[in-house]
Design a protein around this motif. Sequence first.
Motif, mmCIF file in Angstrom:
data_model
loop_
_atom_site.group_PDB
_atom_site.id
_atom_site.type_symbol
_atom_site.label_atom_id
_atom_site.label_comp_id
_atom_site.label_asym_id
_atom_site.label_seq_id
_atom_site.Cartn_x
_atom_site.Cartn_y
_atom_site.Cartn_z
ATOM 1 N N PHE A 6 45.595 38.959 50.455
ATOM 2 C CA PHE A 6 44.312 39.604 50.217
ATOM 3 C C PHE A 6 43.834 39.301 48.801
ATOM 4 O O PHE A 6 44.622 39.283 47.860
ATOM 5 N N LEU A 9 37.702 41.568 46.062
ATOM 6 C CA LEU A 9 36.378 41.025 45.794
ATOM 7 C C LEU A 9 35.588 41.858 44.803
ATOM 8 O O LEU A 9 34.777 41.337 44.056
ATOM 9 N N LEU A 16 36.842 46.054 49.655
ATOM 10 C CA LEU A 16 36.286 44.722 49.936
ATOM 11 C C LEU A 16 37.319 43.660 49.575
ATOM 12 O O LEU A 16 37.675 43.497 48.406
ATOM 13 N N TYR A 17 37.788 42.969 50.570
ATOM 14 C CA TYR A 17 38.810 41.949 50.360
ATOM 15 C C TYR A 17 38.470 40.666 51.095
ATOM 16 O O TYR A 17 37.823 40.670 52.141
ATOM 17 N N GLN A 18 38.923 39.559 50.520
ATOM 18 C CA GLN A 18 38.872 38.281 51.227
ATOM 19 C C GLN A 18 40.260 38.010 51.787
ATOM 20 O O GLN A 18 41.257 38.068 51.069
ATOM 21 N N CYS A 19 40.314 37.734 53.077
ATOM 22 C CA CYS A 19 41.594 37.470 53.713
ATOM 23 C C CYS A 19 41.374 36.526 54.898
ATOM 24 O O CYS A 19 40.247 36.101 55.174
ATOM 25 N N GLU A 20 42.418 36.209 55.616
ATOM 26 C CA GLU A 20 42.307 35.272 56.733
ATOM 27 C C GLU A 20 41.410 35.801 57.839
ATOM 28 O O GLU A 20 40.880 35.027 58.647
ATOM 29 N N ASN A 22 38.500 37.337 57.406
ATOM 30 C CA ASN A 22 37.069 37.211 57.129
ATOM 31 C C ASN A 22 36.706 35.965 56.331
ATOM 32 O O ASN A 22 35.554 35.778 55.953
ATOM 33 N N TYR A 23 37.674 35.090 56.086
ATOM 34 C CA TYR A 23 37.353 33.841 55.389
ATOM 35 C C TYR A 23 38.238 32.709 55.903
ATOM 36 O O TYR A 23 39.471 32.770 55.832
#
Length: 566
Positions: A6, A9, A16-20, A22-23
């Motif tokens: 994670f 963001l 709010l995180y960027q991870c597999e 949602n990205y």
Amino acid sequence: MTKPAFILLDREMDGLYQCEANYVPLTPISFLERASFVYRKSPSVIYGDRVYTWSETHDRCVKLASALSVLGVNHREIVAALSPNTPALYELQFGVPMAGGVLSALNTRLDPPTLTTTLNLLEPKIIFVDHQFIQIVLEAFDLLSSKKPRLVVIGGKNRVAVPSDALDYDDLLSLGKPDFKIIYPNDERDPISISFTSGSTGEPKGAVYSHRAAYLNSLAVIFRYDMRKMPVFLWTVDMFRCNGWCFPWAVAALGGTNVCVREATAEVIFDSIVVHKVTHLCGAPILLDKIANSKTTEQRALPTKVDVIVAGPLPPSEIISKVESIGFEIHHGYGMTEALGPMTDRSLRKNDEKDNVGDERMKIKCREGTHNVLMEDVDVKDLETMTSVPSDGKTIGEVVFRGNVVMSGYLKNLEGTRKAFNGGWYRTGDLGIRNPSGDIMMKDRALDSITTKGEIVSTLDIEHVIKSHPSVMEVAVVGKPDINVGEIPSAFVTLKDDCFLSSNDIIKFCEEKLLPRSMVPINVSFGNLPVNSTGKILKYVLREKAKSIGIIPCTNGHKGVYTQSL
């Protein structure tokens, strides 16, 4: 170091995180993966009597990627290709990046010395070569200063004499495993391909494209030409040109059909449209000449509307009208290698059709229009201040652009990359104006324009008038130094077969077309125009010729060879 699962963001907006989930890095490889499932039994590639489905094309690309890995192609290593528009070259557009490699499809018109220079720059691990071009490649190998790449022959190595260690393309596929795990990019900014510029203003440069830019521009192509599901695309544009303007990936995204042909003659074009119900084709403006000048015996009634997309200076209005009367819908684009192909488009809008007819309608048609939905901004800026020129239809500036569908830079050319991106824009070196409607109209290359009494004169405008003469096949206009006004136009003309004109004929024709005195050529020479390996006219050669030509128009007729004014 293990990549964190994670990435935070925003510290203030908790959660709010960027991870597999949602990205996922963008790559056009995903278009083929989806097509193999959604359109599995639909035709993907047609080549003569050979027909593949999307499921079969996917399996062949996976095996190709696997075989490349077996041959030692690793992350970011370059694989070159020299082939006409064959199924193999289409498969390479996917198979090479699926192995983690970078594809560079090369111009099939390169001579051995130029090919040698290109290979020395690329240093490819492998080169795929159609049997038609084996001899050129072997001659280039003899001149190489870098290590020779492994040779893979497309179309059967038994047709021509090749080194004993050369592989056959189909034999190579048999080495691949159908369950090979596709290598997706960890970073969408990783390179996917390298396309070379034409070199019309200097040495060709290798423009590097990222997975992200290729993915986004493929979507832009779909939007720009209103492509629907399952189009039928006839390959009249070379796949080595900007990866076929990103159409290999766009057609896969829509589950369409690729009709591959080795040579796109008028007869082949019409026959393919009728047999395969072609919906789209594209290429250089010479494509319109080919259609318009086709013999009656070669033409066929079009079963449906066919969109033809061309990029470059358009031919005379008579040619455009004739192509439209046959049933083609013409789109006119402007772009370059650094923008992954055409980045603007102009098709005649309904209100343009209603309010304008004849020559005025054609003038509108010839405007480059506006940028595609995924090119963030295109502008015309003052050459010195870099401020936007007014939309007055007359103030000339440099065309610049920026966005997510622009090259990453030039291969092994940091200075060239920095110069190209100076000021936060890609500097095209092209001159243009903005019309009151906001549309851009190209006027010239900055290096090719003529300055007369301090005013910039467009050679493209002069060429457009001269080419409208029914006896003229090709024309190029360059500036000739003049002590009184700075520069004056000098024209070089190639006549159509069995035609005969004099310098005065061309000059009088320009005057009758009401060209301003400053735009009427002072002299005209006749003969074949010098071109590079891609067919681009070498104007710097003509500028040198123009310096030695007198300024008194010759009254004698000429045909076939260059002649200087007396």
